[in-house]
Motif scaffolding. Sequence first.
Motif, PDB file in Angstrom:
ATOM      1  N   PHE A   1       0.851  -1.200   0.000  1.00 23.51           N
ATOM      2  CA  PHE A   1       0.000   0.000   0.000  1.00 23.51           C
ATOM      3  C   PHE A   1       0.882   1.244   0.000  1.00 23.51           C
ATOM      4  CE2 PHE A   1      -2.766  -2.891   2.736  1.00 23.51           C
ATOM      5  CZ  PHE A   1      -3.504  -3.349   1.654  1.00 23.51           C
ATOM      6  N   HIS A   2       0.229   2.394  -0.102  1.00 25.91           N
ATOM      7  CA  HIS A   2       0.937   3.670  -0.007  1.00 25.91           C
ATOM      8  C   HIS A   2       1.421   3.839   1.430  1.00 25.91           C
ATOM      9  CE1 HIS A   2       0.874   8.294  -0.889  1.00 25.91           C
ATOM     10  NE2 HIS A   2       2.054   7.847  -0.481  1.00 25.91           N
ATOM     11  N   GLY A   3       2.716   3.647   1.631  1.00 25.79           N
ATOM     12  CA  GLY A   3       3.300   3.803   2.950  1.00 25.79           C
ATOM     13  C   GLY A   3       3.007   2.659   3.902  1.00 25.79           C
ATOM     14  N   SER A   4       2.525   1.547   3.390  1.00 24.79           N
ATOM     15  CA  SER A   4       2.169   0.446   4.272  1.00 24.79           C
ATOM     16  C   SER A   4       2.235  -0.866   3.496  1.00 24.79           C
ATOM     17  CB  SER A   4       0.772   0.669   4.855  1.00 24.79           C
ATOM     18  OG  SER A   4       0.474  -0.302   5.849  1.00 24.79           O
ATOM     19  N   ILE A   5       1.836  -1.947   4.164  1.00 25.46           N
ATOM     20  CA  ILE A   5       1.799  -3.279   3.561  1.00 25.46           C
ATOM     21  C   ILE A   5       0.541  -3.991   4.035  1.00 25.46           C
ATOM     22  CG2 ILE A   5       4.292  -3.561   3.302  1.00 25.46           C
ATOM     23  CD1 ILE A   5       4.241  -5.160   5.941  1.00 25.46           C
ATOM     24  N   GLY A   6       0.228  -5.116   3.387  1.00 29.45           N
ATOM     25  CA  GLY A   6      -0.916  -5.903   3.804  1.00 29.45           C
ATOM     26  C   GLY A   6      -0.653  -6.621   5.119  1.00 29.45           C
TER      27      GLY A   6
END
Length: 220
Positions: free
Chosen positions: A164-169
Amino acid sequence: MRIKCYLLGGGTNGYLVWDEQSREAMFIDPGAYAQAIADDIRKENLTLSLIVLTHGHGDHIGGVPQLRAAFRDAKLAAGADEAPLLADVDRNLSRDICGEAVAPVPDLLLKDGDTLTLGALCFRVLDTPGHTPGGISLYTEAIDDGLFEDDEYTGTLFPGDTLFHGSIGRTDFPGGDFEALKNSVRAKYYTLPDDTVVLPGHMGGTTIGLEKTQNPFVRP
């Protein structure tokens, strides 16, 4: 290439993607069914040939039965190792998070390096386990100029819920594996050009270069 994003049940991004010349289309991750999807396919005079699932969680597969009923010639495609989740409401978490959702047995079981075509467009399948054991992503060197009008980009990635934008699942669900996810991001995503557009399963778009420099969960 043209892309239209739909915000579906559970805040999932579903993507209608098509080749402008042949009018051949696919839909990526129909987490819920919306009449607007069918309306747009018919309005644009498209032929829906593929429904592609990046992974088998209920918030990404809930709309499959209705979409297939509306477009009976469309083939369902998913990762070869993800098929067991599609018909099991406990394994795909739909019993708990979005109401029981199941999908039929896929017509196409995809593995790393496979390609999918829409007219002149070619999409490469990437095995990207971690969020789920058999998650896949799609990469193409084509872009949609209408999405990011102010810059030039060299490709488009559909990572599902891996990045994700600036993150992960999340990897705390059954079958999740944080180390596998990090390896997927580093080996499959971070080797792509920095100006690759990333269109994830939730939240807004980003680029590979931005995630390599700013994502706190996975550093190159």
